[in-house]
Enzyme design. Structure first.
Site, short mmCIF file in Angstrom:
data_model
loop_
_atom_site.label_atom_id
_atom_site.label_comp_id
_atom_site.label_asym_id
_atom_site.label_seq_id
_atom_site.Cartn_x
_atom_site.Cartn_y
_atom_site.Cartn_z
N HIS A 151 -46.61 -6.13 5.80
CA HIS A 151 -47.50 -6.44 4.68
C HIS A 151 -47.59 -7.96 4.53
O HIS A 151 -46.62 -8.68 4.78
CB HIS A 151 -46.97 -5.80 3.39
CG HIS A 151 -47.94 -5.91 2.26
ND1 HIS A 151 -48.05 -7.04 1.47
CD2 HIS A 151 -48.88 -5.04 1.82
CE1 HIS A 151 -49.00 -6.85 0.57
NE2 HIS A 151 -49.53 -5.64 0.77
N GLU A 206 -55.89 -5.03 5.55
CA GLU A 206 -55.78 -5.56 4.20
C GLU A 206 -56.02 -7.07 4.23
O GLU A 206 -55.08 -7.85 4.46
CB GLU A 206 -54.38 -5.29 3.64
CG GLU A 206 -54.01 -3.82 3.62
CD GLU A 206 -52.91 -3.55 2.62
OE1 GLU A 206 -51.83 -4.14 2.74
OE2 GLU A 206 -53.16 -2.78 1.70
N GLY A 222 -54.23 -8.03 -4.61
CA GLY A 222 -53.55 -8.46 -5.83
C GLY A 222 -54.45 -8.88 -6.98
O GLY A 222 -55.67 -8.97 -6.85
N SER A 274 -57.31 -4.42 -3.42
CA SER A 274 -58.10 -4.22 -4.65
C SER A 274 -58.96 -2.96 -4.62
O SER A 274 -60.06 -2.94 -5.17
CB SER A 274 -58.98 -5.45 -4.94
OG SER A 274 -58.16 -6.57 -5.19
#
Ligand code: PGA
Length: 521
Positions: A98, A170, A176, A213
């Site tokens: 990640h 991502e 975030g 998101s």
């Protein structure tokens, strides 16, 4: 999108403590049957929460995974957790690479590759996160950047291994609070390029999820894209309501595929229609039901009462015991559960039997149906039920497993229900070739009419009574199960909780009728 189940998962990152994790998993386990045909759900808790969450989701197809893992064999790696450890804690997949780990722990593509190899070797499915930073997007280099990340993460994997890897695209700039999600125009070229790269490397069915998101307003649109095979969600799925809302929205747009466990005939029938609760009259019912209107009983003899108090007080809501003849034994009964005593002496008159049980603190009495010849004890049921109700107790009538031939059984169920039983305990019908018991249990459910019933877990090798059989009975309309303490004592500790949670997902609840209170003048 091609014909397969669509992935929908969330990483809780570093956000939850045990109570909120348990609540999330508990509610999710009740809802998963609604999604099995199209969605493949997964949850990635923190390492410390894995065992609890995995136990609560056991028996459901919802996958549990870790957020990271160390690639080495167990050894001197302070503060780290190995593949073996997360597997033992219940993980089936593991998130790797990640962007927060790449940034905060300086993880490189080479680290990611090592972790992917370790995960595959240890039987975990890797979920590899890739994505470009804002500067790369702005210089129009997202496709080559991300493709290179993917190829580095998968370098040298066999075709079979490649098909086990999930990629989550991502974009760093989309993740975030305060970030904006990628639009379809932005993400589709990246997904398509990654799919091509994986196919060229040998994958036959590559899967690329999107994350960053994702929220309730954009999920359906993203899920409808032919190159998006799943959504990986952060903050908008951290509440169970948010997650279920996303699941509902995504489920409505993705095409049916092959889920991890295709629903059985029973599951389809069960999820097709609403399950109306069976209404019963208070007051004593309240102590016999758990929070979800489920009747989970434990049948036990005297010596076992003491161990029950420790191990099962929370999971079971009623204890049925033959200990009634000796009040001293009842000191050991679990305090939170309702207590049902056997009618010990059938020669005593009904009023006396019921009064004695009430003195012992009983919430109900159990009467076996078949102890008085072929017609059963109809008159006795009526008399006992009347006396029980006067003292606020219920009468449970149990049909023993002597004759489980369906036609005979349904006849006796209907008679016992008509005679005034408040709750029926029924044997599961005998096995027939190729049948999973659903149709037979449906017949019992019809015969019971308005009276709630629970199947009895039996102990013989050829009997029904596995947790699966009990779930099938609940799919057909049962309101819980009467478990056998000898079986339950042999289970590992988490299994009782997991079984109760699974039954709760299917059972027809029992709901106490609200007493009519006279209007105040
Ligand atoms: P977000 O996180 O949904 O909160 O943007 C996504 C992720 O980090 O995977």
């Amino acid at each position: 999108m091609d014909e397969r189940a669509f992935w929908l998962g969330t990483s809780w990152k570093m956000t939850k403590e045990p109570r909120s994790a348990a609540e999330f998993a508990g509610r999710l386990v009740r809802r998963w049957p609604g999604y099995t045909d199209r969605l493949r759900l997964f949850v990635l808790p923190s390492h410390t929460l894995l065992p609890e969450v995995a136990a609560r989701l056991a028996g459901s197809p919802v996958l549990v995974g870790a957020q990271d893992v160390h690639p080495a064999e167990p050894g001197a790696h302070t503060g780290d957790v190995s593949v073996e450890m997360v597997r033992a804690a219940g993980a089936q997949l593991v998130e790797i690479g990640h962007s927060e780990r790449r940034r905060e722990h300086r993880e490189t593509d080479a680290d990611v590759r090592l972790k992917v190899g370790a995960a595959l070797a240890g039987g975990l499915r890797p979920l590899v996160c890739v994505g470009e930073p804002r500067s790369v997007r702005e210089s129009d280099r997202a496709v080559p950047y991300v493709t290179a990340q993917v190829l580095a993460a998968c370098a040298g994997l066999t075709a079979g291994q490649l098909d086990r890897v999930l990629i989550a695209y991502e974009p760093v700039w989309a993740i975030g609070t305060g970030a904006t999600p990628a639009t379809l125009d932005q993400l589709e070229p990246v997904h398509a390029a990654v799919l091509d790269a994986l196919r060229s490397a040998g994958a036959s069915r590559p899967s690329v999820l999107y994350g960053g998101s994702v929220h309730q307003g954009n999920a359906a649109e993203l899920a409808a894209s032919p190159v998006v095979h799943g959504l990986f969600v952060g903050r908008h799925a951290w509440s169970v309501d948010g997650f279920l809302d996303l699941a509902d929205r995504v489920h409505a747009v993705v095409r049916p595929g092959t889920g991890p466990t295709p629903p059985t005939v029973a599951a389809r029938a069960r999820t097709a229609g609403p399950s109306t609760p069976r209404q019963v009259s208070p007051p004593s019912w309240r102590r016999l039901l758990n929070g979800s209107g489920l009747l989970v009983g434990l049948d036990t003899d005297r010596p076992a009462l003491a161990s029950l108090a420790r191990r099962t007080a929370e999971a079971v809501s009623l204890v049925v015991t033959s200990a009634g003849a000796d009040p001293a034994e009842l000191w050991n009964a679990p305090r939170g559960a309702g207590l049902i005593l056997d009618v010990a002496d059938t020669a005593t008159d009904a009023a006396q039997t019921v009064r004695r049980a009430a003195r012992h603190g009983a919430d109900g009495l159990r009467l076996p149906w078949d102890h008085r010849g072929p017609d059963g004890p109809k008159a006795e049921v009526r008399a006992l039920a009347e006396q029980c109700h006067e003292l606020g107790m219920i009468l449970l009538v149990e049909l023993r497993a002597r004759d489980t031939h369906l036609r005979a059984l349904t006849g006796r169920v209907a008679e016992a229900a008509a005679a005034g039983a408040d709750l029926l305990v029924l044997p599961l019908p005998a096995r027939q070739d190729g049948d999973d018991g659903f149709v037979a249990c449906r017949a019992l459910d019809t015969a019971a009419g308005p009276v709630p019933w629970i199947p009895r877990q039996t102990t013989g090798a050829h009997d029904r009574g596995s947790p699966h059989d009990l779930v099938v009975a609940c799919q057909a309309g049962a309101s819980g199960a009467l478990l056998d303490h000898r079986r339950v004592n042999a289970w590992p500790p988490a299994r009782l909780d997991a079984t109760v949670a699974t039954l709760a997902a299917f059972a027809r609840p029992v709901s106490p009728r609200t007493p009519v209170t006279p209007a105040l003048a």
